[in-house]
Design a protein around this motif. Structure first.
Motif, PDB file in Angstrom:
ATOM      1  N   LEU A 138       1.237   3.678  12.132  1.00 60.96           N
ATOM      2  CA  LEU A 138       2.138   3.529  10.994  1.00 60.96           C
ATOM      3  C   LEU A 138       2.238   4.822  10.196  1.00 60.96           C
ATOM      4  CD1 LEU A 138       3.900   1.744   9.180  1.00 60.96           C
ATOM      5  CD2 LEU A 138       1.807   1.029   7.984  1.00 60.96           C
ATOM      6  N   SER A 139       1.102   5.471   9.969  1.00 60.88           N
ATOM      7  CA  SER A 139       1.106   6.737   9.234  1.00 60.88           C
ATOM      8  C   SER A 139       1.896   7.806   9.978  1.00 60.88           C
ATOM      9  CB  SER A 139      -0.333   7.201   9.001  1.00 60.88           C
ATOM     10  OG  SER A 139      -0.359   8.454   8.359  1.00 60.88           O
ATOM     11  N   LEU A 140       1.701   7.895  11.296  1.00 63.04           N
ATOM     12  CA  LEU A 140       2.429   8.886  12.091  1.00 63.04           C
ATOM     13  C   LEU A 140       3.930   8.583  12.113  1.00 63.04           C
ATOM     14  CD1 LEU A 140      -0.006   9.358  15.120  1.00 63.04           C
ATOM     15  CD2 LEU A 140       0.428  10.963  13.263  1.00 63.04           C
ATOM     16  N   ASP A 186       9.329  10.145  10.531  1.00 61.46           N
ATOM     17  CA  ASP A 186      10.611   9.871   9.882  1.00 61.46           C
ATOM     18  C   ASP A 186      10.898  10.902   8.797  1.00 61.46           C
ATOM     19  OD1 ASP A 186      11.024   7.703  11.484  1.00 61.46           O
ATOM     20  OD2 ASP A 186      10.271   6.234  10.047  1.00 61.46           O
ATOM     21  N   SER A 187       9.861  11.281   8.046  1.00 60.80           N
ATOM     22  CA  SER A 187      10.036  12.289   7.003  1.00 60.80           C
ATOM     23  C   SER A 187      10.418  13.636   7.603  1.00 60.80           C
ATOM     24  CB  SER A 187       8.751  12.414   6.185  1.00 60.80           C
ATOM     25  OG  SER A 187       8.865  13.438   5.219  1.00 60.80           O
ATOM     26  N   LEU A 188       9.753  13.998   8.719  1.00 59.22           N
ATOM     27  CA  LEU A 188      10.075  15.267   9.380  1.00 59.22           C
ATOM     28  C   LEU A 188      11.484  15.254   9.948  1.00 59.22           C
ATOM     29  CD1 LEU A 188       6.715  16.022  11.247  1.00 59.22           C
ATOM     30  CD2 LEU A 188       7.626  17.165   9.232  1.00 59.22           C
ATOM     31  N   LYS A 189      11.915  14.116  10.487  1.00 60.96           N
ATOM     32  CA  LYS A 189      13.279  14.011  11.008  1.00 60.96           C
ATOM     33  C   LYS A 189      14.295  14.218   9.895  1.00 60.96           C
ATOM     34  CE  LYS A 189      12.487  11.010  15.017  1.00 60.96           C
ATOM     35  NZ  LYS A 189      12.760   9.673  15.619  1.00 60.96           N
ATOM     36  N   SER A 190      14.028  13.619   8.737  1.00 59.38           N
ATOM     37  CA  SER A 190      14.943  13.786   7.604  1.00 59.38           C
ATOM     38  C   SER A 190      15.005  15.241   7.173  1.00 59.38           C
ATOM     39  CB  SER A 190      14.493  12.903   6.439  1.00 59.38           C
ATOM     40  OG  SER A 190      14.479  11.538   6.799  1.00 59.38           O
ATOM     41  N   ARG A 191      13.854  15.903   7.127  1.00 61.63           N
ATOM     42  CA  ARG A 191      13.840  17.314   6.750  1.00 61.63           C
ATOM     43  C   ARG A 191      14.576  18.173   7.768  1.00 61.63           C
ATOM     44  NH1 ARG A 191       7.594  18.337   4.613  1.00 61.63           N
ATOM     45  NH2 ARG A 191       7.640  16.807   2.908  1.00 61.63           N
ATOM     46  N   LEU A 192      14.377  17.877   9.069  1.00 60.57           N
ATOM     47  CA  LEU A 192      15.059  18.651  10.110  1.00 60.57           C
ATOM     48  C   LEU A 192      16.565  18.463  10.037  1.00 60.57           C
ATOM     49  CD1 LEU A 192      12.686  18.176  13.192  1.00 60.57           C
ATOM     50  CD2 LEU A 192      13.074  20.260  11.882  1.00 60.57           C
ATOM     51  N   ARG A 193      17.005  17.216   9.785  1.00 65.42           N
ATOM     52  CA  ARG A 193      18.442  16.983   9.664  1.00 65.42           C
ATOM     53  C   ARG A 193      19.017  17.740   8.478  1.00 65.42           C
ATOM     54  NH1 ARG A 193      17.135  11.561  11.393  1.00 65.42           N
ATOM     55  NH2 ARG A 193      16.843  10.944   9.211  1.00 65.42           N
ATOM     56  N   THR A 252     -10.887  -1.698  16.063  1.00 63.52           N
ATOM     57  CA  THR A 252     -10.258  -0.558  16.748  1.00 63.52           C
ATOM     58  C   THR A 252      -8.743  -0.707  16.778  1.00 63.52           C
ATOM     59  OG1 THR A 252     -12.219  -0.299  18.141  1.00 63.52           O
ATOM     60  CG2 THR A 252     -10.207   0.792  18.869  1.00 63.52           C
ATOM     61  N   THR A 253      -8.288  -1.930  17.056  1.00 70.19           N
ATOM     62  CA  THR A 253      -6.848  -2.162  17.095  1.00 70.19           C
ATOM     63  C   THR A 253      -6.208  -1.926  15.730  1.00 70.19           C
ATOM     64  OG1 THR A 253      -7.166  -3.826  18.823  1.00 70.19           O
ATOM     65  CG2 THR A 253      -5.059  -3.847  17.653  1.00 70.19           C
ATOM     66  N   MET A 254      -6.865  -2.392  14.666  1.00 72.44           N
ATOM     67  CA  MET A 254      -6.319  -2.186  13.328  1.00 72.44           C
ATOM     68  C   MET A 254      -6.295  -0.704  12.951  1.00 72.44           C
ATOM     69  SD  MET A 254      -7.707  -5.414  11.043  1.00 72.44           S
ATOM     70  CE  MET A 254      -9.435  -5.028  11.307  1.00 72.44           C
TER      71      MET A 254
END
Length: 283
Positions: A73-75, A80-87, A64-66
């Motif tokens: 990690l996926s989120l 980070d990708s969405l932040k780059s797109r928003l910027r 469960t922990t893994m």
């Protein structure tokens, strides 16, 4: 030990009623030991594989922990990708607003070259003092050579031709599109307080006031298409709002300096070039 392992034995299976021989099995203890060891190894490997895969959620307390760590990690990567797109989108919208509004950096005003005073460079920016600079920019833009730019409808992509455009307002075209006089759109006269609609689905990238165009709203559509509507009396959408085709976005008006009465000025820009709205919309 060697004799014990290699001594041959025979196991006979007989029918209990008539003692008839049914089958016989020849074996030695060495064969029994080898078969038992191979069976144990196969069962152990199979159990280990199942405990790490199909049955992990029942037998492995770390499963469960893994799983949560992998989802986290996926989120994180997606965020980070969405932040780059928003910027990137914020920079694009900011640059477009600066171009359409004629803004200049804080602390600077446009002046004639012989009137520049270095003592005034640090004064606060005043929007009422950009008239002279505005005329300089307009003059430079009008003097640019557009001879290499083609506005032929043959350059329109199939994606653009497939878009169904809604008329922004029902009215009369009082001033058509005319590149010879730098009129990059059309003027539409309609009833007072008539709602203005979006010509297609898109995202609002400008919703502000400019000196020449008054209240201006611009919508980014697909196929590198931007529609700009000027001289509104009120703006009903904000930057970043998604609008559907035919959705009300503003109210007809008479705002701005370059206007002669209540109307709206519609411009359509395709790949950075103005096109005639009447080629796509029936008024």
């Amino acid at each position: 030990m060697s004799n014990w392992l290699t001594t041959r034995y025979q196991m006979v299976v007989r029918n209990e009623e008539n003692l008839a021989e049914v089958s016989t099995i020849n074996f030695t203890y060495a064969k029994v030991a080898v078969i038992s060891l191979l069976s144990f190894i196969i069962i152990f490997i199979g159990a280990l594989y199942l405990s790490q895969s199909l049955l992990a959620q029942w037998f492995d307390p770390r499963h469960t922990t893994m799983e949560y760590n992998q989802k986290l990690l996926s989120l994180t990567i997606e965020m980070d990708s969405l932040k780059s797109r928003l910027r990137a989108q914020d920079r694009f919208i900011g640059n477009l607003q600066t171009i359409l509004q004629g803004d200049v950096p804080d602390g600077e005003t446009y002046r004639e070259p012989d009137q520049v005073n270095t003592d005034d460079l640090n004064k606060d920016f005043n929007p009422q003092k950009i008239d002279a600079g505005d005329s300089i920019i307009r003059q430079e833009f009008e003097e640019q050579d557009f001879s290499l730019t083609s506005y032929s409808s043959n350059n329109y992509s199939d994606e653009l031709k497939d878009i169904f455009f809604f008329p922004p307002i029902q009215g009369i075209v009082s001033s058509p599109y005319d590149m010879s006089i730098d009129h990059y759109g059309i003027d539409i006269v309609a009833k007072t307080n008539e709602p203005v609609k979006s010509i297609a689905d898109g995202t609002v990238i400008l919703s502000s006031w400019t000196q020449d165009g008054g209240y201006v709203i611009a919508v980014q559509h697909r196929a590198n298409l931007i529609s700009v509507i000027r001289h509104n009396s009120a703006l009903l959408k904000k930057v970043g709002n998604f609008v559907n085709a035919g959705e009300v976005i503003s109210i007809i008006g008479n705002s701005g300096e370059l206007t002669t009465g209540p109307h709206v000025h519609l411009e359509i820009w395709y790949n950075g070039n103005p096109v005639d709205p009447e080629e796509f919309i029936t008024f």
